[in-house]
Design an enzyme around this catalytic site. Structure first.
Site, PDB file in Angstrom:
ATOM      1  N   THR A 131      12.422  20.607  -5.935  1.00  0.00           N
ATOM      2  CA  THR A 131      14.216  19.908  -6.928  1.00  0.00           C
ATOM      3  C   THR A 131      13.123  18.704  -8.438  1.00  0.00           C
ATOM      4  O   THR A 131      12.030  17.831  -7.609  1.00  0.00           O
ATOM      5  CB  THR A 131      14.221  19.181  -5.533  1.00  0.00           C
ATOM      6  N   ASP A 152       7.417  17.551  -6.359  1.00  0.00           N
ATOM      7  CA  ASP A 152       8.755  18.818  -5.756  1.00  0.00           C
ATOM      8  C   ASP A 152       9.492  20.516  -6.846  1.00  0.00           C
ATOM      9  O   ASP A 152       9.037  19.887  -7.633  1.00  0.00           O
ATOM     10  CB  ASP A 152       9.397  17.242  -5.046  1.00  0.00           C
ATOM     11  N   ASP A 164      10.933  11.216  -7.204  1.00  0.00           N
ATOM     12  CA  ASP A 164      11.744  10.701  -7.977  1.00  0.00           C
ATOM     13  C   ASP A 164      12.876  10.327  -6.305  1.00  0.00           C
ATOM     14  O   ASP A 164      13.982   9.356  -6.307  1.00  0.00           O
ATOM     15  CB  ASP A 164      12.793  11.595  -7.478  1.00  0.00           C
TER      16      ASP A 164
END
Length: 830
Positions: A325, A323, A558
């Site tokens: 982020t 990802d 996450d």
């Protein structure tokens, strides 16, 4: 038998104050009654199990039995050199396993799940296994539900895929039941614990949260197959040899009067020599030790290994899905500007934005950025809220005056006349900025209703902060043959722009998966680099599609939206700062939540597997060669009525075990090695084993053929010594060949091994042998070699034999590698 849930019924229902929770006295009563949520920890092996696994494997038991047998027949102490090596290997293996366990346990203390509970009117954080019956647990987005319970306040959505296999988000309101093993995808709530321990629906958190695909350990499968083959061979050849000696009268079973009789002792030692030499002494320990060293090294980089054999998959990773982020960006954002669509409304937008993120309880980067920017503004009275989740890509709040506001991605809002809105948003997205739309609805709505048409008010423009080391990390993966796929819930245009800035190859190949079916995603996944507006199910399909095209895929994540993809990946890596649910299904957890540790993680996986392939090959060449020699001379013994015997003494293999196998393999296993692992573990080993094995067999056949043809020119005792020297020389060249291409470390290692081999022979020949001649050891040699029986003509034969077979060895190894690489390329094309 009374069920656990029945057992709890004897406690009267209690009215729990939502602002107080249980008191210390009430907690103590439940602890005394055993009503505590004792859940299974994902712990490492006990010290007893470590010792047992290192000592009592199949080959070690046989070797210990042989050592006892040799003591009984009166073998000299020098004949037990194999036992000394075995004990040293066991000691090293136990030491490394214990060290690895301690390192992992230290990290587990940090990563072990904790929960927030309300006790004595205060919110405290406690370990998950200290929850008691009727505790009030405060849950928020990303939390794993530790125990079955009832929602007392708040509205949440949970995903029960770890229990049911279905990944739909399920709305839970006041009075609804939640189950351990599920996890929150949005919202915040207070939940009363109704069941603890084995009474939970999932029985234990670990038993259900770990119901996912384990890494497919080809190493374990290959090694077990090899050990089975060697085990059968050892038993068959050992029994056949013993029966042959017994039929020849060398073993007088039963009724043997003298177990130290010279003829019996010699036959017993020959049998012991063939069996001990066939077994890859220490190979199993080398495998476990190398993996343990890998765990220790990763622990030093603050990476917790939750599945040992995932190191194997790390070595083969050629696609990394991540990802934006937390990997390319650091997960922090700031509000860059608010751009109104038309005239600025009468009401205060800043108050509305702060109220919306406060009411939903969202703690994602966007919500935190808005809270930080508008923290000095006012939170308006509100009636209900709709938290953000990764499927609907929006959140909402209903104020007490009936007005509803929605904040979300433009593609997911039910608005008319989208052209102007899209034009404004895309102008920012092309700059790599994140854009959310704040819209307004006069009509109230609930969770279960379809959202009515809304009117855009303004766009909220946010800016990601790119990590300082992002370019360096992406460059490492590019140089080491790992392709990057960026999978994000954000708009693909802005994600693509950020990916370009950090150097992701083909970052301009982007696509939005909004509205695409899973089958459509599967068909196009391998064609693009950046994926935007991705749902959790689509992430999973992307991973599976890449695997279907022959790739080994690692996935980092996450959040709860990453769980399905983490489960599907060959190797999954979670961030310690992420959700409990993501960490519970991951193979690895980075305790610093730092993407910069991933290059070291992948490099360590490659080091472990590449070095294991080399060391296993050296062990197996020796084992299969001795198996061949034992079989040939056993058949020859039958054909000649016992006149031809197995040539090697138990001590003759010591120099191989100590230097060319033991010392060389030990240092090879520690060497840094980030080469991309191609093909399968079995094929790579066989590519190195067969050329060496055939070379050893050819050299042995040449030497002993001359003995059989002309025993006067080359006596059998002399041929045996020459065969030992030949095998040692070719074994040294095995170390040289498998160390190519050379670097400083490998060059020094090969030079040191070569020096030690020559030094051991010279010391044995000129310093040890002349002073240790006896009836039991007529040659005086520690290795039972007859150096002085080799004349000049014999030396010429030995040198010519080695000179003949080594070019064939090198040519066969080059050809094997070429064919293996060609087969792998052909497989990848398919």
């Amino acid at each position: 038998m009374v069920s656990k849930s029945r057992k709890h019924d004897h406690l009267d229902p209690i009215d729990i104050d939502l602002n107080v929770g249980l008191t210390d006295k009430e907690v103590k009563i439940r602890q005394d009654k055993g009503l505590v949520n004792k859940i299974s920890k994902n712990v490492t092996k006990s010290y007893g199990r470590i010792i047992f696994d290192n000592v009592f494997n199949f080959f070690n038991i046989i070797l210990f039995a042989i050592a006892i047998f040799m003591i009984i027949v009166g073998a000299e102490p020098r004949k037990f050199f194999f036992a000394y090596i075995l004990i040293a290997n066991i000691g090293i293996g136990i030491y490394q396993d214990v060290k690895a366990r301690r390192q992992v346990d230290k990290l587990r203390v940090v990563s072990y799940p904790t929960v927030n509970v309300l006790r004595n009117g205060a919110t405290i954080e406690i370990p998950a296994n200290e929850i008691v019956l009727h505790d009030i647990v405060i849950l928020k987005t990303g939390n794993q539900i530790i125990a079955d319970g009832t929602v007392l306040s708040g509205n949440i959505e949970v995903n029960e895929s770890l229990l049911t296999g279905e990944s739909n988000n399920i709305l839970k309101q006041v009075g609804d039941q939640v189950y351990s093993g599920s996890y929150l995808t949005s919202g915040m709530a207070k939940v009363r614990v109704d069941k603890v321990g084995k009474a939970n629906y999932a029985e234990t958190l670990q038993s259900k949260a770990k119901q996912f695909k384990r890494p497919k350990s080809e190493i374990l499968k290959t090694i077990n197959t090899i050990f089975k083959i060697l085990g059968v061979a050892v038993v068959v050849i050992g029994i056949a040899t013993a029966v042959t000696y017994w039929l020849e009268g060398k073993f007088e079973w039963p009724g043997m009067q003298n177990m130290v009789d010279s003829d019996f002792r010699d036959s017993a030692l020959k049998l012991s020599a063939s069996i001990t030499s066939m077994m890859p002494v220490g190979m199993y320990l080398f495998v476990s030790m190398t993996l343990a060293v890998g765990v220790i090294r990763l622990a030093k980089h603050r990476v917790l290994v939750q599945e040992l054999y995932c190191l194997e998959m790390l070595a083969r990773v050629d696609v990394l899905c991540l990802d934006k982020t937390g990997t390319i960006t650091d997960g922090t954002m700031n509000v860059k500007r608010i751009d109104f669509l038309g005239e600025k409304p009468q009401y205060d937008i800043e108050n509305v934005l702060l109220t919306l993120v406060s009411a939903t309880g969202d703690q994602n980067a966007t919500a935190v950025a808005i809270q930080n920017t508008f923290k000095d503004h006012e939170v308006l009275p509100f009636h209900m809220s709709l938290p953000f989740n990764s499927e609907r890509k929006m959140s909402a709040v209903m104020l007490n005056d009936g007005r509803c506001f929605v904040l979300g991605a433009k593609e997911f809002l039910p608005v008319k006349h989208k052209d102007k809105l899209y034009e404004v948003c895309e102008s920012y997205e092309r700059q790599g900025l994140r854009v959310l739309v704040l819209a307004y609805s006069k009509k109230a709505f609930t969770f279960k209703e379809e959202m009515p048409e809304v009117k855009p008010v303004c766009v909220v423009v946010l800016e990601d902060h790119i990590k300082d080391d992002a370019i360096k990390n992406i460059t490492w993966f590019k140089k080491n043959g790992v392709a990057i796929k960026v999978i994000s819930g954000d708009n693909p245009i802005s994600v693509s722009e950020i990916a370009k800035r950090v150097g992701v190859d083909d970052a301009d190949k982007w696509i939005s998966l909004e509205g695409m079916s899973l089958e459509e995603v599967k068909d196009i996944a391998h064609e693009f680099t950046v994926f935007g507006r991705v749902s959790p199910e689509q992430k999973e399909v992307i991973v599976e599609s890449l695997q279907g095209h022959g790739h080994v895929v690692a996935m980092t994540g996450d959040g709860v939206n990453d769980i399905l993809a983490l489960k599907a990946a060959d190797c999954s890596i979670a961030m310690a700062s992420g959700s409990d649910a993501a960490k519970s299904v991951a193979h690895l957890v980075t305790m610093d939540s730092n993407f910069s540790s991933l290059p070291e993680v992948v490099a360590e996986g490659r080091r472990v597997i590449n070095n294991l392939q080399r060391t296993c090959a050296v062990f197996l060449i020796k084992s299969f060669y001795i198996m061949f020699v034992a079989a040939v001379f056993l058949i020859a013994s039958w054909a000649t009525h016992g006149n031809v015997k197995y040539p090697y003494d138990v001590n003759m293999t010591n120099i191989w075990e100590l230097i060319t196998v033991g010392i060389a393999c030990f240092f090879l296993s520690l060497q840094p090695n980030s080469e991309k692992t191609e093909s399968t573990f079995m094929k790579n080993i066989l590519t190195m084993v067969f050329p060496g094995l055939l070379t050893q067999m050819l050299a042995m056949v040449i030497i002993f053929s001359i003995t059989w043809i002309n025993p006067v020119f080359l006596p059998r005792e002399t041929a045996t010594t020459m065969a030992v020297i030949s095998f040692t020389a070719i074994s040294f060249m095995t170390i040289v060949f498998i160390s190519m291409p050379f670097d400083v470390y490998r060059s020094v290692l090969c030079g040191a091994v070569g020096f030690l081999v020559v030094a051991f022979f010279l010391i044995d020949c000129f310093l040890y042998a002349p002073h240790n001649i006896s009836d039991k050891n007529p040659t005086g040699s520690f290795f039972s070699l007859s150096y002085h029986s080799i004349n000049n003509s014999n030396w010429y034969v030995l040198v010519l034999t080695i000179a003949l077979v080594l070019p064939l060895y090198y040519g066969a190894m080059v050809l094997g590698r070429f064919l293996n690489k060609h087969a792998e390329e052909k497989r990848m094309k398919k």
